[in-house]
Design an enzyme around this catalytic site. Sequence first.
Site, PDB file in Angstrom:
ATOM      1  N   GLU A 165      -0.439   9.479  -6.027  1.00  0.00           N
ATOM      2  CA  GLU A 165      -1.754   9.414  -5.383  1.00  0.00           C
ATOM      3  C   GLU A 165      -1.623  10.228  -4.105  1.00  0.00           C
ATOM      4  O   GLU A 165      -0.991   9.794  -3.143  1.00  0.00           O
ATOM      5  CB  GLU A 165      -2.121   7.950  -5.112  1.00  0.00           C
ATOM      6  CG  GLU A 165      -3.622   7.755  -4.902  1.00  0.00           C
ATOM      7  CD  GLU A 165      -4.033   7.871  -3.446  1.00  0.00           C
ATOM      8  OE1 GLU A 165      -4.435   8.992  -3.050  1.00  0.00           O
ATOM      9  OE2 GLU A 165      -3.944   6.889  -2.714  1.00  0.00           O
TER      10      GLU A 165
ATOM     11  N   CYS B 262      -7.158   9.010   2.635  1.00  0.00           N
ATOM     12  CA  CYS B 262      -7.191  10.091   1.630  1.00  0.00           C
ATOM     13  C   CYS B 262      -8.580  10.254   1.035  1.00  0.00           C
ATOM     14  O   CYS B 262      -9.006  11.361   0.731  1.00  0.00           O
ATOM     15  CB  CYS B 262      -6.139   9.849   0.549  1.00  0.00           C
ATOM     16  SG  CYS B 262      -6.209   8.221  -0.189  1.00  0.00           S
TER      17      CYS B 262
END
Length: 430
Positions: free
Chosen positions: A207, A241
């Site tokens: 990720e 993010c």
Amino acid sequence: MEQSIENKLIKADKAFSEWKKVPFEDRQRLIAKAAEILKNNSEKFGTIITTEMNKPISQSIAEVEKCALMMNYYADAENILKPEKIDSEFNYSEVHYVPKGVILGVMPWNFPFWQVLRFAVPAMLAGNTIVLKHASICFGSGNAIVEVLLEAGFPEGVFQHLEVGHKEVKEILEHDTVKGVSLTGSGKAGGEVASIAGLNIKKSLLELGGSDAFIILDDADLDEAAAAGVKSRLQNCGQTCTAAKRFIIDEKIEDVFLPKFIAEYQTYVLGDPMNKDTVIAGMARPDLADELEKQFTKALENGAEIIIPLERISDNEFKPGLIRVQQGNPILQEELFGPLGIVMTAKNDDEALQMANNIPFGLSNSVWTANKDRQLFFIENLESGTVNINRMTSSDPRFPFGGTKASGYGTELSLLALKEFVTAKTIVGN
């Protein structure tokens, strides 16, 4: 390898041999107990987060509470790992889902409880054991998670915190006991870890970064979009993010939307992270602030215009900034991890889509329009793991979370995450 680390890996492997036999429902009961401990002590654990990485305390408490929510989701989840019967001419005709073993988690500092537990809980529920390599500034968080799980009744060795630096990751991942790795972090770190895993034929889940688009079309609710857009960019001091990073505005409404957006942006005033009313504090480390400042300068050197200056007021604090960027600016190929937003304008929906997709990343995007056909156009054509319609991006335990392109691969959250670190074992015969 240090003997203490070697011992923890061997302990994790031994714990796995017993943990994999524990019934799914019994594992769920332990997860529910751990969720209760977190929820009842959210302020205590939130204070650890804020002390370590500077997040406003109200956001830290919310992070801990979100962990409890996610854990309760898994505690109540359907067991999709039961042996599956397949119609065939054979007497034995089944698929069994077998846990892989010891899984290494390489986790970041920006959500020091959430990122760890988001990966670890479904992996443990599937029957794996975990060794955590946490960010160097978040060892207190890592140790606190160990204590919570032990207090909840998890057997020793099912979840351990290694307290090591990046240099040790290669050796740990190469160790025979470790069967897979989940990393949340930068593209550079992800590429390095994936290459080690690949060379050693071990499963990896990545990720990585994002540069999410927040697209505002001419029929959007502009007040709502302005408030959600600013919150998405500036919560956790922009160190997320899935934060909105590029605001792509339909040129027909720029004159109306941009003043609303700027006014909302300027309500985020720096404060003491331990004050519950603070909405934005300093960045997690001075070197991260240095990096953001360099990116700001690079953007300006390549033609970006200042809308609100990014003003540094201490080694890790900024007054949030906003810049107008044209296509072709090299800053668009990077992730801005901090309180700096990018504004772009699009002539029409096709150009807005092209701008949104014209980056290396593909994590999440947000589109604001009341028109169903326009919504569908973006849903079908945006290159990202998530598309949000008339809402900012925020992960939810019920829905799969992951990216495409340089944002990584594999799924966290939802029931799908239970199958990330298992082997589908086919049983066939008479």
